[in-house]
Each structure stands twice: as structure tokens, then as C-alpha cells.
Design an enzyme around this catalytic site. Structure first.
Site, PDB file in Angstrom:
ATOM      1  N   ASP A 110     -63.630  77.108  -7.463  1.00 18.93           N
ATOM      2  CA  ASP A 110     -64.936  76.553  -7.826  1.00 18.93           C
ATOM      3  C   ASP A 110     -65.559  77.408  -8.924  1.00 18.93           C
ATOM      4  O   ASP A 110     -66.774  77.436  -9.091  1.00 18.93           O
ATOM      5  CB  ASP A 110     -65.853  76.503  -6.597  1.00 18.93           C
ATOM      6  CG  ASP A 110     -67.032  75.559  -6.787  1.00 18.93           C
ATOM      7  OD1 ASP A 110     -66.894  74.585  -7.558  1.00 18.93           O
ATOM      8  OD2 ASP A 110     -68.094  75.790  -6.186  1.00 18.93           O
ATOM      9  N   LYS A 148     -62.738  73.136 -10.331  1.00 23.54           N
ATOM     10  CA  LYS A 148     -63.874  72.547 -11.038  1.00 23.54           C
ATOM     11  C   LYS A 148     -63.596  72.495 -12.535  1.00 23.54           C
ATOM     12  O   LYS A 148     -63.129  73.468 -13.123  1.00 23.54           O
ATOM     13  CB  LYS A 148     -65.140  73.369 -10.773  1.00 23.54           C
ATOM     14  CG  LYS A 148     -66.361  72.876 -11.540  1.00 23.54           C
ATOM     15  CD  LYS A 148     -67.649  73.314 -10.905  1.00 23.54           C
ATOM     16  CE  LYS A 148     -67.812  74.815 -10.869  1.00 23.54           C
ATOM     17  NZ  LYS A 148     -69.059  75.221 -10.203  1.00 23.54           N
TER      18      LYS A 148
END
Length: 237
Positions: A149, A189
Site C-alpha cells: 500500500d 497501490k
């Protein structure tokens, strides 16, 4: 910016507004105001998750079911630990090895992370040459899932920020190909834009299925997107 308001209008609560403090930039003030009014932030506090990002992973896994009991998982850029927290529950690591057999979660970050049941945290840069080997040793074998992330520090220039985060994801993808067991999954991400061709070509070469996912927990005004690659084919030659 206007002052804080806690009044009501027509029986509905007004949004909390934050004053721009002398040492706080306008962007910081807007970020704080958004946090205070974000339902996922409030839900995370109520349910004991370390960050609102936990709900992104929960939603993606609810759709694609790539987190399973007994897995070995690496969480890159893990601070503050929200994704590791979800992974520990869904793999059974949070319930103890006696019930899960082999489940292990290791999160790494440049910053120290507060301890968490079912997960181990290491202060480490995933770009260090020895990182894949060390993590494989700590896990007791290749990983089943690599999570990322991470986001590069924003400059405020959309094209520059996009290129930086795509570059970071490409490096995370290279790491995943060294650390994953055959059949493994990689979730990372990215940002919406038109320069992911190299990244997508590499992932499609190394994984059986590559998807783009936009979880509802991602803010509507954000260009944030996730790429989920499953069915790792094995070490790239």
C-alpha cells in the site's frame, strides 16, 4: 477557512471544519478536515483497525478471496499496520500457530511499527539487495502473498506523482517475483493514468491474471487504484 462548527441545520449535523493554524499549511488543514469527516476513519476507530486502509484490503479480498488460512504474507511499507492486521485475522495468524499451522505475517517499513498480535514487523528497506532472501528465511519459505500500500511522497504535480508511484510499484513487483512462491499473489497501490504499460506487461508475463480494482473505501476524489496479480508463474528467467 471558517471556524469549527458543531451546530445543526434541518436536523442534520454540519461537517466539521478546521481552522488553519499558524504552523499548518492549507493542504494539511484540508487533509485534517477530510479525516475528521471520513466515515471510514470513524469506523476504523470503532472497530479497532489501525487505519482506514484496512477496509480497502477487506473489500478487495471479499471480492477475490486471495487471503487464506495458513498463508505466509509480506506487507511492504506496512506502517501503521492496518493491512497486516487484516492479513493476520484472515490467515489465522492472529489466532496463533496452533490453529493455523504455518500462517505468518511480516511487515516491513522504514519506520518502527507498534507490535500487533499475529504479525511481525521489521525496520527495513525492501530495496536492499538482501531483503528478499532475509524475508524468505524469516517466513520459513517463499511468500504466498506480497502486499504493497506504499505511495511515493507527493510533489503536488500529478504527472510527476504518477510516474513516481508507478516506478515504486514496478520495484515492488520485482521484489514480489523474487519473494513469491508459484501460484502467489501481488496486490499494490497505483494511480490512474496512461503510463502503466511497462508495469502491466511485466505483471501479465509473470502472473496468470491481472486486474485493476477500485475499492469503495478509496476516496471518490482520489486517483488511487489497486492492481491485483494472481497465479504467479514462478521465477522470471
Amino acid at each position: 477557512m471558517s471556524g469549527a462548527s458543531s451546530g445543526r441545520e434541518g436536523g442534520r449535523s454540519l461537517k466539521t471544519r478546521v481552522k488553519t493554524a499558524r504552523k499548518r499549511t492549507l493542504s494539511s488543514t484540508l487533509w485534517l478536515q477530510r479525516q475528521l469527516n471520513d466515515p471510514y476513519v470513524a469506523q476504523a476507530k470503532r472497530e479497532g483497525f489501525r487505519s482506514r486502509a484496512a477496509y480497502k484490503l477487506i473489500e478487495i479480498d471479499d471480492r477475490f478471496h486471495f487471503l487464506r488460512p495458513g498463508q505466509k504474507i509480506i506487507d511492504l511499507g506496512a506502517a501503521p499496520g492496518g493491512w497486516s492486521q487484516v492479513a493476520a485475522v484472515r490467515t489465522g495468524a492472529a489466532q496463533g500457530e496452533g490453529q493455523t499451522g504455518r500462517a505468518r505475517i511480516i511487515g516491513i517499513d522504514l519506520l518502527p511499527i507498534e507490535t500487533l498480535p499475529g504479525a511481525e514487523f521489521k525496520v527495513m528497506d525492501f530495496l536492499e539487495p538482501e531483503a528478499p532472501r532475509l524475508l524468505t528465511e524469516w517466513l520459513g519459505g517463499k511468500a504466498d502473498v506480497v502486499l504493497s500500500d506504499m505511495a511515493a511522497n507527493a510533489t503536488g504535480h500529478k504527472k510527476t506523482d504518477h510516474l513516481r508511484i508507478v516506478g515504486l510499484v514496478e520495484l515492488a513487483g520485482d521484489f514480489a517475483c523474487e519473494a513469491l512462491a508459484p501460484g502467489g499473489a501481488f496486490l499494490a497501490k497505483v494511480l490512474q493514468g496512461g503510463t502503466e504499460n511497462v508495469l502491466l506487461a511485466k505483471l501479465k508475463r509473470d502472473f496468470a491474471v491481472v486486474r485493476h480494482v477500485k475499492p469503495q473505501a478509496s476516496r471518490a476524489d482520489s486517483s488511487e487504484l489497486y492492481v491485483l496479480a494472481t497465479g504467479f508463474r514462478g521465477h522470471a528467467s
